[in-house]
Motif scaffolding. Structure first.
Motif, mmCIF file in Angstrom:
data_model
loop_
_atom_site.group_PDB
_atom_site.id
_atom_site.type_symbol
_atom_site.label_atom_id
_atom_site.label_comp_id
_atom_site.label_asym_id
_atom_site.label_seq_id
_atom_site.Cartn_x
_atom_site.Cartn_y
_atom_site.Cartn_z
ATOM 1 N N ALA A 57 0.766 18.515 83.090
ATOM 2 C CA ALA A 57 1.288 17.695 83.465
ATOM 3 C C ALA A 57 2.043 17.371 84.276
ATOM 4 C CB ALA A 57 1.924 17.108 82.801
ATOM 5 N N ARG A 58 2.511 18.700 85.187
ATOM 6 C CA ARG A 58 3.659 18.854 86.376
ATOM 7 C C ARG A 58 1.765 19.350 87.185
ATOM 8 N NH1 ARG A 58 8.626 18.362 85.166
ATOM 9 N NH2 ARG A 58 9.111 18.727 83.333
ATOM 10 N N GLU A 59 1.091 19.467 87.200
ATOM 11 C CA GLU A 59 0.145 19.836 88.512
ATOM 12 C C GLU A 59 -0.522 18.265 88.806
ATOM 13 O OE1 GLU A 59 -0.653 22.618 89.906
ATOM 14 O OE2 GLU A 59 1.534 23.987 89.069
ATOM 15 N N GLY B 129 -4.350 28.422 83.218
ATOM 16 C CA GLY B 129 -5.075 29.383 84.331
ATOM 17 C C GLY B 129 -5.498 29.322 85.839
ATOM 18 N N GLU B 130 -5.557 29.578 86.304
ATOM 19 C CA GLU B 130 -5.844 29.143 87.451
ATOM 20 C C GLU B 130 -6.848 27.528 88.308
ATOM 21 O OE1 GLU B 130 -3.940 29.619 90.246
ATOM 22 O OE2 GLU B 130 -2.636 30.345 89.230
ATOM 23 N N ARG B 131 -7.856 28.137 87.329
ATOM 24 C CA ARG B 131 -8.810 27.029 87.343
ATOM 25 C C ARG B 131 -8.292 25.713 86.823
ATOM 26 N NH1 ARG B 131 -12.559 24.885 83.666
ATOM 27 N NH2 ARG B 131 -11.767 26.400 82.519
ATOM 28 N N GLU B 132 -8.010 25.613 85.299
ATOM 29 C CA GLU B 132 -7.677 24.228 84.528
ATOM 30 C C GLU B 132 -6.012 23.548 85.455
ATOM 31 O OE1 GLU B 132 -8.967 27.021 82.135
ATOM 32 O OE2 GLU B 132 -7.332 27.580 83.291
ATOM 33 N N LEU B 133 -5.690 24.681 86.662
ATOM 34 C CA LEU B 133 -4.446 23.987 87.142
ATOM 35 C C LEU B 133 -4.819 23.624 88.448
ATOM 36 C CD1 LEU B 133 -1.600 27.431 87.203
ATOM 37 C CD2 LEU B 133 -1.444 25.070 85.494
ATOM 38 N N ARG B 134 -5.791 24.355 89.138
ATOM 39 C CA ARG B 134 -6.679 22.894 89.794
ATOM 40 C C ARG B 134 -7.417 21.593 89.595
ATOM 41 N NH1 ARG B 134 -8.636 27.343 91.901
ATOM 42 N NH2 ARG B 134 -11.192 27.058 90.644
ATOM 43 N N GLU B 135 -7.867 21.896 88.257
ATOM 44 C CA GLU B 135 -8.399 20.915 88.077
ATOM 45 C C GLU B 135 -7.378 20.088 87.780
ATOM 46 O OE1 GLU B 135 -11.826 19.640 84.149
ATOM 47 O OE2 GLU B 135 -11.313 21.969 84.466
ATOM 48 N N ALA B 136 -6.576 19.991 86.563
ATOM 49 C CA ALA B 136 -5.594 18.908 86.858
ATOM 50 C C ALA B 136 -4.606 18.459 88.195
ATOM 51 C CB ALA B 136 -4.099 19.670 85.932
ATOM 52 N N ARG B 137 -4.803 19.414 88.796
ATOM 53 C CA ARG B 137 -4.258 18.699 90.686
ATOM 54 C C ARG B 137 -4.973 18.182 90.531
ATOM 55 N NH1 ARG B 137 0.042 21.139 94.626
ATOM 56 N NH2 ARG B 137 0.104 22.467 93.229
ATOM 57 N N GLU B 138 -6.911 17.906 91.134
ATOM 58 C CA GLU B 138 -7.128 17.098 91.557
ATOM 59 C C GLU B 138 -6.937 16.022 90.457
ATOM 60 O OE1 GLU B 138 -9.356 17.550 93.998
ATOM 61 O OE2 GLU B 138 -7.343 19.165 94.668
ATOM 62 N N LEU B 139 -7.396 16.198 89.169
ATOM 63 C CA LEU B 139 -7.378 14.833 88.448
ATOM 64 C C LEU B 139 -6.108 14.091 88.973
ATOM 65 C CD1 LEU B 139 -7.762 14.893 84.661
ATOM 66 C CD2 LEU B 139 -5.438 13.341 85.789
ATOM 67 N N GLY B 140 -4.787 14.437 88.972
ATOM 68 C CA GLY B 140 -3.497 13.581 89.510
ATOM 69 C C GLY B 140 -4.406 12.875 91.685
ATOM 70 N N LYS B 141 -5.130 13.701 91.863
ATOM 71 C CA LYS B 141 -4.827 12.745 93.163
ATOM 72 C C LYS B 141 -5.809 12.175 92.856
ATOM 73 C CE LYS B 141 -6.143 16.182 96.478
ATOM 74 N NZ LYS B 141 -6.238 17.503 97.517
ATOM 75 N N LEU B 142 -7.354 12.334 91.681
ATOM 76 C CA LEU B 142 -8.177 11.244 91.670
ATOM 77 C C LEU B 142 -7.460 10.322 91.305
ATOM 78 C CD1 LEU B 142 -10.993 10.125 91.520
ATOM 79 C CD2 LEU B 142 -11.287 11.644 89.740
ATOM 80 N N LEU B 143 -6.948 10.598 90.666
ATOM 81 C CA LEU B 143 -6.057 9.238 89.626
ATOM 82 C C LEU B 143 -5.192 7.784 90.643
ATOM 83 C CD1 LEU B 143 -4.699 10.283 86.556
ATOM 84 C CD2 LEU B 143 -5.664 7.631 86.785
ATOM 85 N N ALA B 144 -4.667 8.918 91.760
ATOM 86 C CA ALA B 144 -4.115 7.930 92.262
ATOM 87 C C ALA B 144 -4.373 7.784 93.492
ATOM 88 C CB ALA B 144 -3.364 8.885 93.832
ATOM 89 N N ILE B 145 -5.169 8.031 93.724
ATOM 90 C CA ILE B 145 -6.864 7.630 94.804
ATOM 91 C C ILE B 145 -7.031 6.172 94.351
ATOM 92 C CG2 ILE B 145 -9.171 7.484 96.476
ATOM 93 C CD1 ILE B 145 -8.241 10.043 96.258
#
Length: 393
Positions: free
Chosen positions: A263-265, A370-386
């Motif tokens: 969630a924080r990512e 892991g790194e992959r999941e953290l990156r995916e969560a961050r990208e998900l947040g960016k997509l939702l924001a867009i």
């Protein structure tokens, strides 16, 4: 002090009972700052009207407040704008003491009040929309406003002073001795979210009627009065239309911290796209706060651990709120986490889509991120924001 008495115009008196002892409104919604019950006296040259009553549990305060300014037996009209017990509980006793008074309300208010609060129907008269009552230099016009938030509701407009007594519309929580909204902190959004949010179409209809009257003061039956009328109307119009705001809400159901990490990512992803996200732990969140944040956010992300094949218990509670309050003009995302068997993510996604709520971003993660999941969560947040920013155009 347990009540205040204030003259808000010549011959117009506000009485407010300050409830600092009840922990929850309607025995459910937390009210850490308390709440209040407003009722009013309007004195004309010839007649006097009481507008609304109070919860019967505060009868002593109700009658002590009234008797600071008027003998109860001098009341000629008792106006019931809404028969919910927190408005109507004291009115049967008013009618008993004011033996010559007439009880006025909508057909539904009189019927409901007879059932819940022992209204004496033999001394009651049904009020129609736009009907007027002359008090002698003070003219009351009744404005029917059903489903704000019961079917019986009406408002009362004092034409000469342009004061609109709005019942539950524009109400707020807070046991304050200050009269007006701009004088103290009152909980307006939480009140709207818990009481009126399920009825946006009816609220919009009522707001049109309020606009047409061009009132100078809005005088609800709970909380602060409003003298900056256009400002409060615009706020309510935004809420009733579910106008999206440039904010995000992340509701978290985390058992061992993995869901919270993701969630924080995601919140960082929102931030990269210029949207700030409020993170809320569903284990501790108050229901009215969850609803108010949903009302104020254009994007909502639900992040949940799996618990017995379903979402975390606090998240399931939030889903129940969404089902009842039916948000519109919002985009949703879902992150489901699990240790050995999934289920939470798909459950939430399927549930939201069954409510015709769009889910524009989705992921699941097993075990410690892991790194992959953290990156995916961050990208998900960016997509939702867009996607959320598209709603703001």
């Amino acid at each position: 002090m347990t009540f205040i008495v204030r003259e808000i115009a010549e011959g117009v008196i506000l009485f407010r009972i300050l409830n600092r002892v009840t922990e929850k409104f309607e025995n459910f919604w937390p009210i850490p700052r308390g709440t209040s019950y407003n009722f009013y006296i309007v004195r004309g040259k010839d007649r006097t009207a009481l507008i609304d009553g109070a919860d019967i549990r505060f009868s002593d305060e109700f009658f002590r407040a009234l008797e600071e300014r008027i003998k109860v037996e001098e009341i000629d009209y008792v106006i019931t704008q809404h028969a919910e017990p927190d408005h109507s509980g004291t009115l049967a006793e008013v009618m008993r003491r004011a033996s010559g008074a007439e009880l006025l309300g909508t057909k539904q208010a009189l019927a409901i009040g007879a059932s819940l609060s022992n209204y004496p129907l033999e001394r009651a008269r049904e009020i129609k929309d736009n009907e007027r009552l002359e008090l002698g230099g003070k003219t009351l016009r009744f404005v029917v406003a059903p489903m704000i938030h019961w079917p019986d509701t009406m408002m009362t407009f004092l034409e000469e002073d342009r004061i609109l007594f709005t019942c539950d519309l524009f109400g707020s929580h807070g046991a304050s001795e200050k009269v007006y909204f701009d004088e103290d902190y009152f909980e307006l959004a939480d009140y709207y979210a818990s009481i009126l949010m399920p009825f946006p179409a009816m609220v919009a209809n009522a707001l049109q009627k309020v606009r047409a009257l061009e009132p100078r003061i809005l005088a609800p039956s709970h909380g602060a009065l409003h003298r900056h009328v256009d400002s409060i109307l615009r706020t309510y119009e935004d809420w009733a239309s579910w106008k999206p705001k440039g904010r995000a809400l992340i509701v978290i159901g985390s058992q061992y911290g993995n869901s919270e990490i993701l969630a924080r990512e995601a919140a960082d992803g929102f931030r990269e796209e210029g949207i700030e996200a409020t993170l809320v732990d569903s284990s501790y969140a108050h229901p009215d706060d969850l609803l108010a944040l949903t009302l104020e956010s254009s994007a909502i992300l639900i992040v949940s651990a799996t618990h017995n094949g379903r979402p975390f218990l606090g998240v399931r509670y939030y889903l129940d709120l969404l089902e009842e309050y039916k948000p519109k003009n919002r985009v949703f995302g879902v992150i489901g986490t699990f240790g050995w068997g999934g289920g939470a993510g798909k459950y939430i996604k399927d549930f939201l889509e069954s409510l015709k709520i769009p889910v524009v971003a989705y992921m699941e993660a097993k075990g410690k991120p892991g790194e992959r999941e953290l990156r995916e969560a961050r990208e998900l947040g960016k997509l939702l924001a867009i996607e959320a920013k598209k709603l703001l155009k």
